[in-house]
Enzyme design. Sequence first.
Site, PDB file in Angstrom:
ATOM      1  N   GLU A 196       0.792  -1.229   0.000  1.00  0.00           N
ATOM      2  CA  GLU A 196       0.000   0.000   0.000  1.00  0.00           C
ATOM      3  C   GLU A 196       0.826   1.281   0.000  1.00  0.00           C
ATOM      4  OE1 GLU A 196      -3.974   0.134   1.564  1.00  0.00           O
ATOM      5  OE2 GLU A 196      -3.153   1.264   3.254  1.00  0.00           O
ATOM      6  N   LYS A 223      -8.057   2.638  -3.068  1.00  0.00           N
ATOM      7  CA  LYS A 223      -8.418   2.518  -1.663  1.00  0.00           C
ATOM      8  C   LYS A 223      -9.083   3.821  -1.224  1.00  0.00           C
ATOM      9  CE  LYS A 223      -7.256  -0.434   1.623  1.00  0.00           C
ATOM     10  NZ  LYS A 223      -6.305   0.021   2.563  1.00  0.00           N
ATOM     11  N   ASN A 230     -10.335  -6.836   7.618  1.00  0.00           N
ATOM     12  CA  ASN A 230      -9.525  -5.773   8.211  1.00  0.00           C
ATOM     13  C   ASN A 230      -9.356  -6.030   9.704  1.00  0.00           C
ATOM     14  OD1 ASN A 230      -8.088  -3.481   8.664  1.00  0.00           O
ATOM     15  ND2 ASN A 230      -9.638  -2.063   7.862  1.00  0.00           N
ATOM     16  N   SER A 256      -4.018  -5.125   7.470  1.00  0.00           N
ATOM     17  CA  SER A 256      -3.671  -4.209   8.562  1.00  0.00           C
ATOM     18  C   SER A 256      -2.887  -4.796   9.734  1.00  0.00           C
ATOM     19  CB  SER A 256      -4.915  -3.544   9.163  1.00  0.00           C
ATOM     20  OG  SER A 256      -5.650  -2.862   8.184  1.00  0.00           O
TER      21      SER A 256
HETATM   22  O1  LIG Z   1      -0.830   0.243   7.380  1.00  0.00           O
HETATM   23  P1  LIG Z   1      -1.289  -1.134   7.715  1.00  0.00           P
HETATM   24  O2  LIG Z   1      -1.541  -1.348   9.169  1.00  0.00           O
HETATM   25  O3  LIG Z   1      -0.354  -2.171   7.122  1.00  0.00           O
HETATM   26  O4  LIG Z   1      -2.721  -1.342   6.997  1.00  0.00           O
HETATM   27  C1  LIG Z   1      -2.870  -1.291   5.589  1.00  0.00           C
HETATM   28  C2  LIG Z   1      -4.346  -1.355   5.199  1.00  0.00           C
HETATM   29  O5  LIG Z   1      -4.864  -2.575   5.622  1.00  0.00           O
HETATM   30  C3  LIG Z   1      -5.137  -0.187   5.805  1.00  0.00           C
HETATM   31  O6  LIG Z   1      -4.574   0.978   5.306  1.00  0.00           O
HETATM   32  C4  LIG Z   1      -6.624  -0.245   5.477  1.00  0.00           C
HETATM   33  C5  LIG Z   1      -7.408  -1.351   5.407  1.00  0.00           C
HETATM   34  N1  LIG Z   1      -8.669  -1.016   5.088  1.00  0.00           N
HETATM   35  C6  LIG Z   1      -8.755   0.300   4.947  1.00  0.00           C
HETATM   36  C7  LIG Z   1      -9.847   1.102   4.591  1.00  0.00           C
HETATM   37  C8  LIG Z   1      -9.628   2.442   4.481  1.00  0.00           C
HETATM   38  C9  LIG Z   1      -8.393   3.008   4.736  1.00  0.00           C
HETATM   39  C10 LIG Z   1      -7.296   2.225   5.078  1.00  0.00           C
HETATM   40  C11 LIG Z   1      -7.479   0.863   5.178  1.00  0.00           C
END
Ligand SMILES: O=P(O)(O)OC[C@@H](O)[C@@H](O)c1c[nH]c2ccccc12
Length: 262
Positions: A53, A115, A185, A217
């Site tokens: 990401e 996203k 998530n 995440s």
């Molecule tokens: O930075 P991380 O903890 O690796 O997470 C990435 C991603 O999963 C996260 O940005 C995310 C998952 N679903 C979302 C929905 C909206 C905004 C952001 C997200």
Amino acid sequence: MADLLQTIAQSTRERIAREKERVPLEQLKARPIPAHPSLYEALKAEPLAFLCEVKKASPSKGVIAPVFDPVRIAKAYEEAGASAISCLTEPAYFQGSDAALEAICQAVDVPVLRKDFVVDEYMIVQAAVMGAAGVLLIVELLTPDELRRAIALANQLGMDPLVEVRTEAQLHMALQCGARLLGVNNRDLRDFHVDLSRAPRLRTLVKNEDIVFVAESGYRTREQIEMLEKAGVDAVLIGETLMRAPDKRAMLTALKGETRCG
Ligand SMILES: O=P(O)(O)OC[C@@H](O)[C@@H](O)c1c[nH]c2ccccc12
């Protein structure tokens, strides 16, 4: 008290209303849709695919990458072996932009996911004309009817929607509405609390082999990735850990288990 997810959703509705005034839906729909590889196939192609990401900031962490060149980051991910790239386009809370998404789509050969907090079909059409291979749909923001329509529209436009859930009830709703790319998530978008046991737990509820299961995440270490491999997860979405790594290739290689984690 309004939770953060609803606050962001409301701000998104206002942003999209403004964008629709500038470019009405009919005009947007008349634009050509660039060709792109399949997000579904890319994430299915490897035992554990990495969806990397591009994210400058987040409401829970503030600014993650003060020096931010989205195309350079996306190319570094691609060269380091990312199966696909996710790009935040939400401007107010994540400092994302449509321009970054569009530039990344033009610069890399791997599929790119838009996203954002989709609350309107207009955003799905935008994703397609910008060259995205996929679009995130957060189940919590949509009624079952809206979700079904959003999935159908994304498919019609040649994209694979990544349908994101947090609970068992949401997972069943996603599957009933036709999701094939399913994201769980670990972060609760209402208060940003992270629970890494959520994705492996919900993985056990999905029996259909056609579903591509994406854990999202909070991942930082090779050990956490190994747990996902054991749980039978198909792909992992990683943002912050890679965004903070000065050497993206070294970090991705370490997470993949191709070298030792530093
Ligand atoms: O930075 P991380 O903890 O690796 O997470 C990435 C991603 O999963 C996260 O940005 C995310 C998952 N679903 C979302 C929905 C909206 C905004 C952001 C997200």
